[in-house]
Design an enzyme around this catalytic site. Structure first.
Site, short mmCIF file in Angstrom:
data_model
loop_
_atom_site.label_atom_id
_atom_site.label_comp_id
_atom_site.label_asym_id
_atom_site.label_seq_id
_atom_site.Cartn_x
_atom_site.Cartn_y
_atom_site.Cartn_z
N PRO A 287 -7.10 -1.25 19.30
CA PRO A 287 -6.04 -0.53 18.58
C PRO A 287 -5.18 -1.47 17.73
O PRO A 287 -4.85 -2.58 18.15
CB PRO A 287 -5.21 0.08 19.70
CG PRO A 287 -5.39 -0.84 20.86
CD PRO A 287 -6.78 -1.40 20.73
N ARG A 289 -2.90 0.00 14.45
CA ARG A 289 -1.80 0.83 13.97
C ARG A 289 -1.05 1.56 15.08
O ARG A 289 0.18 1.67 15.03
CB ARG A 289 -2.38 1.86 13.00
CG ARG A 289 -1.36 2.66 12.22
CD ARG A 289 -2.07 3.82 11.46
NE ARG A 289 -3.26 3.38 10.78
CZ ARG A 289 -3.30 3.01 9.51
NH1 ARG A 289 -2.22 3.07 8.77
NH2 ARG A 289 -4.43 2.61 8.96
N CYS A 355 5.98 -5.75 -12.09
CA CYS A 355 5.56 -5.20 -13.38
C CYS A 355 4.22 -4.49 -13.29
O CYS A 355 3.21 -4.97 -13.80
CB CYS A 355 5.52 -6.32 -14.41
SG CYS A 355 7.12 -7.08 -14.58
C1 LIG Z 1 -8.84 -2.62 11.46
C2 LIG Z 1 -9.72 -2.56 12.64
C3 LIG Z 1 -9.24 -2.06 13.86
C4 LIG Z 1 -7.86 -1.48 14.02
O1 LIG Z 1 -7.76 -0.21 13.45
P1 LIG Z 1 -6.45 0.70 13.64
O2 LIG Z 1 -6.76 1.92 12.86
O3 LIG Z 1 -5.30 -0.06 13.10
O4 LIG Z 1 -6.32 0.99 15.10
C5 LIG Z 1 -10.09 -2.10 14.95
N1 LIG Z 1 -11.34 -2.60 14.84
C6 LIG Z 1 -11.84 -3.08 13.69
C7 LIG Z 1 -13.21 -3.59 13.65
C8 LIG Z 1 -11.04 -3.06 12.55
O5 LIG Z 1 -11.55 -3.51 11.39
#
Ligand SMILES: *Cc1c(COP(=O)(O)O)cnc(C)c1O
Length: 427
Positions: A287, A289, A355
């Protein structure tokens, strides 16, 4: 619980007025809530405990790319978190922050030899491999070092995550992962390589998912593959379902992490009972976000108000280089006034000084503001600072971590001299 809330008409981060932070550290500034990071991580960790008692064999690997400040990584490492990295640089951050490399998994489609060497030398937990040529390169590099690389294959379960096309990764047309139909053959290749130890399977189908149905659908496909592999004598010790759970930016109602994990573990437990005599399998998550997104805001000051015939603009001191998401994905971020005041409310586009016409942070927002007011761009803890650039020779914003009634500077504002310090003029 909200970690950014109004008290007597003023917006606070935990126990600290945002106006105090602006005065002390200047603007634009990212402000994080330590409690928010801890609580969001705890939602995963708690749901990983079976019946609230015994620990499951589970590992939460926080996605470093969502917010990689050392203070954030150090906090999460202290809570027991592992880390999902996508570059050698992120590995160096994790180590500098006190994270355990044995809890690191390395994702990404384009790992260089150098990055592989670095990761092998720190004996990371697992490489999430995304193609056959990557397998061969990793096998070679591990061989040169006299090591074996633990590997999981990132499979592409071809499920529709129903999210923005730029953050959907689990469909056939995406560059990520190994096509589901090719996975068995790719596992056979991996199993035959001398310096590769096949240990797991992973997927990551997209980001900002509000519903867990696509994730559970992906899980079913992963389970099917694990069972097929077992019949060929390829036995995996972990499955990694990726990240992707969404957050509330406006009025979205994302699935609760605990509900999602409970449903996921129920399926996994039933499958293990039915097909594997109840033998457990290690479960991992990536996880980003859902841990960092609503743990931070971007604090900015209104420089000028421009009232036009068709539109009003609030020109602020934060810009697309500080927060790329609106320009890049037309993402919505709520905008709140730090002091609730009696100005006449008008509809504004909130824009930065860069800009580019794409330099906007929010559009068509009803705000009661005056020049010099502070605005909080909400939900900016994920993919905010980590995507910031120096476009227009703008130093990146400072970062502050609030813990109760204390505000700690966790990254200084960049100076122009720092921005061109690596440049030189040929004689
Ligand atoms: C970006 C990413 C995540 C995290 O994704 P979220 O949507 O921020 O939870 C997990 N695994 C991989 C491989 C990613 O590229």
């Amino acid at each position: 619980m909200s970690y950014f809330s109004y008290q007597h008409g003023a917006l606070y981060a935990e126990g600290v007025p945002l106006a105090d932070i602006a005065r002390q550290f200047g603007t634009p500034v990212y402000v994080y809530s330590k409690a928010a990071f801890s609580d969001h991580y705890a939602a995963y960790a708690t749901a990983c405990k079976a019946n609230g008692r015994s620990e499951r064999d589970a590992l939460v690997c926080y996605s470093v790319k969502s917010n990689s400040n050392l203070a954030v990584l150090n906090l999460l490492a202290g809570l027991g978190s592992g880390f999902d990295i996508v570059s050698g640089g992120e590995l160096q951050r994790v180590i500098a922050a006190g994270g355990d490399p044995r809890k690191v998994i390395f994702s990404g489609v384009g790992k260089s030899r150098e990055e592989m060497r670095l990761a092998l030398s720190h004996d990371i937990l697992c490489f999430n491999v995304e193609s056959i040529p990557e397998l061969h390169r990793l096998n070679e590099v591990a061989g040169e070092m006299g090591r074996k690389a633990r590997v999981s294959l990132r499979v592409n379960p071809n499920v529709d995550a129903k999210t923005h096309p730029y953050i959907s990764t689990g469909l056939k047309e995406n560059k990520f992962g190994i096509a589901f139909e090719d996975s068995l053959a790719t596992y056979r290749v991996a199993a035959d390589l001398k310096h590769i130890e096949v240990t797991g399977i992973d997927c990551h189908i997209g980001s900002q998912l509000l519903d867990d149905a696509p994730l559970l659908e992906a899980l079913d496909k992963v389970i099917e593959l694990i069972d097929q592999l077992a019949t060929e004598g390829i036995v995996l010790d972990h499955l990694d379902i990726g990240g992707g759970i969404g957050i509330t930016y406006a009025d979205e109602k994302p699935v609760a992490v605990s509900d999602y994990l409970n449903r996921l573990f129920a399926r996994i437990d039933a499958w293990r009972r039915e097909k594997h005599g109840g033998a457990p399998i290690k479960v991992m998550f990536e996880p980003g976000r859902s841990i960092s997104g609503n743990a931070g805001i971007l604090l900015t000051e209104v420089q000028f108000l421009k009232h036009g015939a068709d539109k009003n603009f609030a020109i602020v001191d934060a810009a697309m280089n500080d927060l790329m998401r609106p320009a890049m994905y037309e993402a919505f971020h709520d905008v709140r006034t730090v002091a609730q005041r009696g100005e006449e409310a008008k509809v504004y586009d909130v824009v930065g000084p860069v800009c580019e016409s794409g330099d906007w942070l929010a559009r068509q927002r009803t705000l009661a503001i005056a020049q010099g007011d502070l605005l909080a761009i909400m939900s900016a803890g994920a993919y905010g600072m980590t995507m910031a650039s120096n476009y227009n020779t703008r130093g990146r914003a400072a970062e502050v971590m609030v813990d109760g009634d204390k505000a700690h500077l966790i990254r200084k504002r960049e100076t122009p001299q720092e921005l061109f310090a690596l440049e030189s003029i040929p004689r």
